[in-house]
Every structure is written in C-alpha cells, then in structure tokens.
Enzyme design. Sequence first.
Site, short mmCIF file in Angstrom:
data_model
loop_
_atom_site.label_atom_id
_atom_site.label_comp_id
_atom_site.label_asym_id
_atom_site.label_seq_id
_atom_site.Cartn_x
_atom_site.Cartn_y
_atom_site.Cartn_z
N ASP A 11 0.88 -1.18 0.00
CA ASP A 11 0.00 0.00 0.00
C ASP A 11 0.91 1.23 0.00
O ASP A 11 2.13 1.12 0.20
CB ASP A 11 -0.89 0.00 1.26
CG ASP A 11 -1.80 1.21 1.33
OD1 ASP A 11 -2.30 1.65 0.27
OD2 ASP A 11 -2.01 1.75 2.43
N SER A 12 0.30 2.40 -0.19
CA SER A 12 1.07 3.64 -0.09
C SER A 12 1.68 3.80 1.29
O SER A 12 2.64 4.56 1.46
CB SER A 12 0.15 4.83 -0.35
OG SER A 12 -0.85 4.87 0.66
N GLU A 152 -1.75 7.62 8.60
CA GLU A 152 -0.28 7.50 8.45
C GLU A 152 0.44 8.00 9.70
O GLU A 152 1.49 7.52 10.05
CB GLU A 152 0.21 8.34 7.27
CG GLU A 152 0.37 7.70 5.92
CD GLU A 152 0.81 6.28 5.87
OE1 GLU A 152 2.01 6.03 6.03
OE2 GLU A 152 -0.03 5.39 5.65
N CYS A 184 -11.00 3.24 0.75
CA CYS A 184 -9.55 3.41 0.91
C CYS A 184 -9.16 2.54 2.09
O CYS A 184 -9.84 2.54 3.12
CB CYS A 184 -9.23 4.88 1.20
SG CYS A 184 -7.54 5.17 1.77
N HIS A 186 -6.96 2.77 4.26
CA HIS A 186 -6.62 3.43 5.52
C HIS A 186 -7.86 3.62 6.41
O HIS A 186 -7.74 3.68 7.63
CB HIS A 186 -6.02 4.82 5.25
CG HIS A 186 -4.59 4.82 4.81
ND1 HIS A 186 -4.19 4.37 3.57
CD2 HIS A 186 -3.45 5.22 5.45
CE1 HIS A 186 -2.86 4.51 3.45
NE2 HIS A 186 -2.40 5.02 4.59
N1 DGL Z 1 -4.76 3.22 1.19
C1 DGL Z 1 -4.91 3.75 -0.10
C2 DGL Z 1 -6.21 3.41 -0.78
O1 DGL Z 1 -6.75 2.36 -0.49
C3 DGL Z 1 -4.32 5.06 -0.49
C4 DGL Z 1 -4.30 6.19 0.44
C5 DGL Z 1 -3.35 7.26 -0.09
O2 DGL Z 1 -2.18 6.99 -0.10
O3 DGL Z 1 -3.83 8.32 -0.53
O4 DGL Z 1 -6.69 4.10 -1.61
#
Ligand code: DGL
Length: 269
Positions: A11-12, A152, A184, A186
């Site tokens: 993931d990011s 984050e 998302c 997160h």
């Molecule tokens: N966790 C990510 C998603 O599912 C990306 C969040 C991000 O880095 O902007 O979209």
Amino acid sequence: MNSNHPIGIFDSGVGGLSVLQRIRADLPHEMLLYVADSGHAPYGDKPADFITQRAAAITRFLLEQGAKAIVVACNTATAAAIANLRRQFSIPIIGIEPAVKPAVAITRSGVIGILATGQTVYSAKFADLIDRHGQQARVLAQPCPGLADCVERGDLNGPHPTTLLNRYLQPLLSQNIDTLVLGCTHYPFLKPLIKRLIGPEITIIDPSAAVSKQLYRRLDELKLLANPNAPGGEHYFTSGCAEYTAQVISRLLDRTVTLEPLPLTSPLH
Ligand code: DGL
C-alpha cells in the site's frame, strides 16, 4: 514457484494493514511480506503515472523476495496500476476496489456513500465500476484529501480526523445514505470514529474480506496455498523512516513490529 513462497502485499503506507489483518486471520499458515510505501504516501494526490511506476517497482521487489502472489492493498493503486501490473507480471495479482456491488445489494434508502481518495474517485476504473454495479442506486462518491495522512500519523480520533470526517460525511448524510463504503484501505482504522459520527443506523462496508476470499480462491486454484503445518509469519518493509513507521504499525496492530528499509529509492528503479 511453490506453495511455501510468501504473499506480497503493498500500500502507499500503513492502510493496507487493514487488508493484511484479514488475510492473516483467514490464511494463518502463509508468510506475508508487507511493503508500506510511506516515503511516497499519500498516493491519493499523486499522478497516476507515478503510482503506476511505484506499483511496478514494489512488485518487482516482492518478486525478488519470492512472492507467489501480490495483493495491491490500496484502492488508489488498484485503480491506477493493476492493469499494467497484470500485463507486466505473470503471478496472481489481487486488487481492491470500493464495494459498490454489495452496497447496492443491501441499501434500503437507495442512496449509498463512498469515501475514497481523489485519485480513486476520478479514475476511469471507478467510472466503470459505477457503470457496471451502481445503476440501481444513487452513488455519492466523496474524495477525502488528508484523511489517509491522519492514519499515516497514527491519529485515529484526534481533532484533525474529526474535522475532516465531519466535512466529508456531511454531504452524504444530508442525502440520507444508509450504507457507507470505505473505499480506501486506511479508513477501516478510523471506523470507531466514523461510527461515532454517523450513528448506528448506517451500515459500513469494508471490502477486505472479499479480497482475502479472492486471494484464497486464486491460490487454491493454482495449488499454491501454504502447507497447513507451516507456522506462517510476517515481514515488514518501508520506504519511509523505519523507526517511525514501526511505531505507527505497532500501534495500529497492537503489537510490536519491526521494519526493514525498502531498498528502492526512486520510482524508476
Ligand atoms: N490506502 C490507499 C487506498 O486504499 C491510499 C491512500 C493514499 O495513499 O492516498 O486508496
């Protein structure tokens, strides 16, 4: 490739851990390698080309570690990069996308809300998803700049995520949504706060269970499921500060985790 090889997940940043947790619970014998691309988070406001390059570089790294399958535990990277990854690499690549179909199936009010990054909401893949599965309901997609950043930083219930969520939920609540999709990876970490703000009547959908199921199905098909006597395990890598990311991950998972630095510095590697 054999069944004892690990599964690569990325993931990011730390959001994909919401998917990892589900995979861990469903597939306890698997070795999981997790890459948090924290040095380049958030993906949500980066150009699609950049995300595509990062996704390819991380996948290459995970393949070098012997990965038998890749889970793109990021809606934004799935939207931007999964087609390219599948063209470039021949192992199973499982993505994640906002759970529009299940939400449309359960809504009673006929109005569903989706919280996601701008990159996801404005992607062609998302438009196609709504075309295919969103026609029987009103689908309100809300981009949420800044929200993944709160996770984050490990800020799951402070004033900043509360202010952002109030702002992003208001247009959805005013249209009487009865179902809210977390688009998302997160955002499941913010679920207690989201629940507090929307009340008990609105159903929240997190698609990580569907991802884990699809991973199981693909590995089973290819006879690549780990041996039931294997102990399973996890290794974590980050492109950000290993110490800081370890602190955040340990808080999110409620256990001590150590991270190794990811040996990739440029998206072009
Ligand atoms: N966790 C990510 C998603 O599912 C990306 C969040 C991000 O880095 O902007 O979209």
